[in-house]
Design a protein around this motif. Sequence first.
Motif, mmCIF file in Angstrom:
data_model
loop_
_atom_site.group_PDB
_atom_site.id
_atom_site.type_symbol
_atom_site.label_atom_id
_atom_site.label_comp_id
_atom_site.label_asym_id
_atom_site.label_seq_id
_atom_site.Cartn_x
_atom_site.Cartn_y
_atom_site.Cartn_z
ATOM 1 N N GLY A 534 0.678 -1.117 0.029
ATOM 2 C CA GLY A 534 -0.243 -0.222 -0.371
ATOM 3 C C GLY A 534 1.071 1.299 0.050
ATOM 4 N N ASP A 535 2.141 1.451 0.156
ATOM 5 C CA ASP A 535 2.986 2.584 0.173
ATOM 6 C C ASP A 535 3.648 2.236 -1.121
ATOM 7 O OD1 ASP A 535 4.381 0.526 0.912
ATOM 8 O OD2 ASP A 535 5.524 1.633 3.021
ATOM 9 N N SER A 567 -8.085 -3.472 -7.160
ATOM 10 C CA SER A 567 -9.028 -2.402 -5.576
ATOM 11 C C SER A 567 -8.667 -0.745 -5.650
ATOM 12 C CB SER A 567 -8.371 -2.840 -4.455
ATOM 13 O OG SER A 567 -6.940 -2.775 -4.514
ATOM 14 N N GLU A 568 -8.865 -0.458 -4.330
ATOM 15 C CA GLU A 568 -9.029 1.100 -4.616
ATOM 16 C C GLU A 568 -7.718 1.584 -4.400
ATOM 17 O OE1 GLU A 568 -10.735 4.729 -1.013
ATOM 18 O OE2 GLU A 568 -11.826 2.587 -1.835
ATOM 19 N N GLN A 572 -5.285 3.772 -6.571
ATOM 20 C CA GLN A 572 -4.653 4.853 -5.504
ATOM 21 C C GLN A 572 -3.122 5.135 -5.469
ATOM 22 O OE1 GLN A 572 -5.794 4.733 -1.233
ATOM 23 N NE2 GLN A 572 -7.320 5.605 -2.006
ATOM 24 N N ILE A 573 -2.235 3.697 -5.490
ATOM 25 C CA ILE A 573 -0.780 3.908 -5.828
ATOM 26 C C ILE A 573 -0.141 4.090 -6.825
ATOM 27 C CG2 ILE A 573 0.937 1.800 -6.433
ATOM 28 C CD1 ILE A 573 0.272 0.357 -3.590
ATOM 29 N N LEU A 574 -1.018 3.535 -8.089
ATOM 30 C CA LEU A 574 -1.572 3.739 -9.385
ATOM 31 C C LEU A 574 -1.215 5.204 -10.138
ATOM 32 C CD1 LEU A 574 -2.854 0.703 -11.517
ATOM 33 C CD2 LEU A 574 -0.548 1.384 -11.280
ATOM 34 N N ALA A 575 -2.154 5.827 -9.367
ATOM 35 C CA ALA A 575 -2.767 7.748 -9.529
ATOM 36 C C ALA A 575 -1.348 8.405 -8.719
ATOM 37 C CB ALA A 575 -3.358 7.631 -9.327
ATOM 38 N N GLY A 576 -0.886 7.855 -7.947
ATOM 39 C CA GLY A 576 0.610 8.084 -6.788
ATOM 40 C C GLY A 576 1.054 8.303 -7.891
ATOM 41 N N LEU A 577 1.904 7.662 -9.016
ATOM 42 C CA LEU A 577 3.159 6.718 -9.785
ATOM 43 C C LEU A 577 2.732 7.747 -10.602
ATOM 44 C CD1 LEU A 577 3.260 2.588 -9.042
ATOM 45 C CD2 LEU A 577 4.795 4.710 -8.245
ATOM 46 N N THR A 578 1.578 7.657 -11.540
ATOM 47 C CA THR A 578 1.606 8.775 -12.199
ATOM 48 C C THR A 578 1.500 9.992 -12.193
ATOM 49 O OG1 THR A 578 0.238 7.636 -13.314
ATOM 50 C CG2 THR A 578 -0.265 9.533 -13.955
ATOM 51 N N SER A 579 1.397 10.521 -11.238
ATOM 52 C CA SER A 579 1.476 11.976 -10.574
ATOM 53 C C SER A 579 3.030 12.493 -10.224
ATOM 54 C CB SER A 579 0.370 12.132 -8.884
ATOM 55 O OG SER A 579 1.261 11.650 -8.041
#
Length: 709
Positions: A534-535, A567-568, A572-579
């Motif tokens: 998750g991190d 999963s959520e 979230q992790i994929l969105a974080g990596l993209t950002s």
Amino acid sequence: MRMVTSHVVRAQSGNCSMSYQQYIKTISYPLSLLSTPVWLFDVGKLRVLWANQAGLDLWNASSLEELQGRDMSDGMTRTVCERLGQYSEDLAGTSNSVAEHWTFYPKGRSCSYECSISAIEAPGDARWLLINAIRQDKLSDSDTLYRSVALLHTSVCVSVFDRQGKLMYSNPAARRMLGAAPLTLSERFLDEQDWHLARSKLAHSTGASIEAQMNTAAGAVWHSLTLELCPDPVSGKKSILMSEIDISNQRSAQQLVNRLAYSDTLTGLPNRTSWLSTLNDRLESAREQHRELAILFVDLDRFKLINDTLGHTLGDKLLVAVSDRLKGCLGEGDYLARLGGDEFTLLIDEKGAQGRSEKMASNLVDALAIPMHVDGHAMTMIPSIGIGLFPQHAEDSTLLMQQADMAMYAAKEAGGGFRTFKPDMTTQIRRRLRIETDLREAIDSGTLQVYFQPKLAATDGRMAGMEALVRWEHPVLGWVPPEDFIAVAEETGMIGDITRQVLHHSMLQQTVWSAQGHDIPVAINVSPMEFRRGDFDTVVRDALQQTNCRPQCIELEITESMLMADSESVQQILAGLTSLGVKLSIDDFGSGYSNLGYLQKFPLDSIKIDRSFLDDGGISPVVELIIDVARTLSLTVVAEGVETTEQRNFLIAHGCDQLQGFLFSKPLDKRRATDFLIAHDNGRAHWSSHAVSAEWAVQRRREELAEDT
């Protein structure tokens, strides 16, 4: 007494106009002539309706009105109330009566009577009993009274049968349990074998105790029985005294305990405890009867990956589906169990078990290859199955299981399927155990190495990037194949530490190359296990900051199975990596659950076609489909495993963007990877003039031979 009661009932049965009090008076008149105590009792209201003078004296009542006003439930136990209600139902409409011994206390001193109880017709829905204290017992000592009360009020069912099994007496508890059906002793037993067992015990002893299912008014119920031979208290003839206790609750509790102790709660299959007990029992029988026996260890490849990426709930459902599929392959006498996790065992106990075991293993592989639909996912499983044989391989359960386990690991290393144990497998297992033991030391000491394999642009053969690959040179075993130690790392949880080291070294090397003028992206493989933490986006951000690497120069290769979790936390992790600015690619596309819908749903930049589509020098028609879809979605397409010019030309012709494989270069350590970059940049290589790369390859081969020498 019965004749009088029967006559009164018949005389009044059709008179509907008679008043309630007149009806009582009509019934009571002939009864008042009796010298023995007699009274009418309303079961529903628990009130005395009428009593003769002897009855008033027995109840120590000053008048009929005073007796009628008494609440007879005061001091009356629930058992007595239930028993009187049962009598009113069982005796209604009949001329039958029952006899009981009742104790009264008219003047503070006890006296015991034999009471005759019968039902009498009542107006409306009322339930009346006619009770006549026929005669007073002479033996009313305290011991007799206590025994009488105990027999009447106990919850233990007590019955007396003659030697032919005819019911002679049942106490109130037994009458409640049986209802109106006076079954014989043999008819009481649900299973005839239980009756034969009880009778056999009585033939050799004066008593017997067994547990059996007995027929009752409520159906078949488990009872604990005690049967004793004794003289009938009335006739003196031989009889059978039987006491019964309902143990259905205890039986259900014991069955639950047994299920928990010997069954797998998820699949319902026998568990490890049950398996070991059954295996030892059947081994003992096989020794005595000179039979063969085979055990199959079944392990599901990639199950941990599914469990970690799609979640334990789906994983549990998949295990249930697998167990159902395995059960469908069983024959008579086969014994299937779940040892835990994704490990199943199968026992084949028959002559010719060796030949049948391999056929069974093949059937299991085929059965699991058929898709299983779980929560919208169509899944096929590849099992690794190990076979151990008795007496060929071992003669005790412990060694036999060890050998089947070794054979299973051999099948796993071969990519699935089944293997029968061979002595040389012991060496393979020891090697795997050594890898597991020494891998932690290699991680801690930093002896794992990062190699780089070039990726070339399909249009002109120029450098398009590098893929970072971890390698391990063991001091004794030599170079350990990545598929061997990566699998161990994922199983043991060491994969996170390896990923962090590879991220750091790869980003640092990319920074060095950029400073040297080779500004190429580096692709890094990411285990699905990382997304369970998750991190991972935080881990990548920290690595970028520590190495001063530009995010746009890093490409993270993830697997299809990880995207399937949807999963959520994954989103979230994929969105974080993209950002962060890093690029995302699907690795080995087409090798797993290939769903082209994922290509639109997630923020992807490229896909890498799995090397299996280029195996054996051939090209699968699926490659063309994948390229067309990816181009429509503006995704970069990378083909790995390119080994021939025919494959290269086909991929170029169909619009593949980047190529990678031994045709161009094997994975290189950072020094040789740097040399490759320099040679390519200096040569300005392209497909029409690829001499520079060829010359570089020859030069590097000469250096390798010199180093080996």
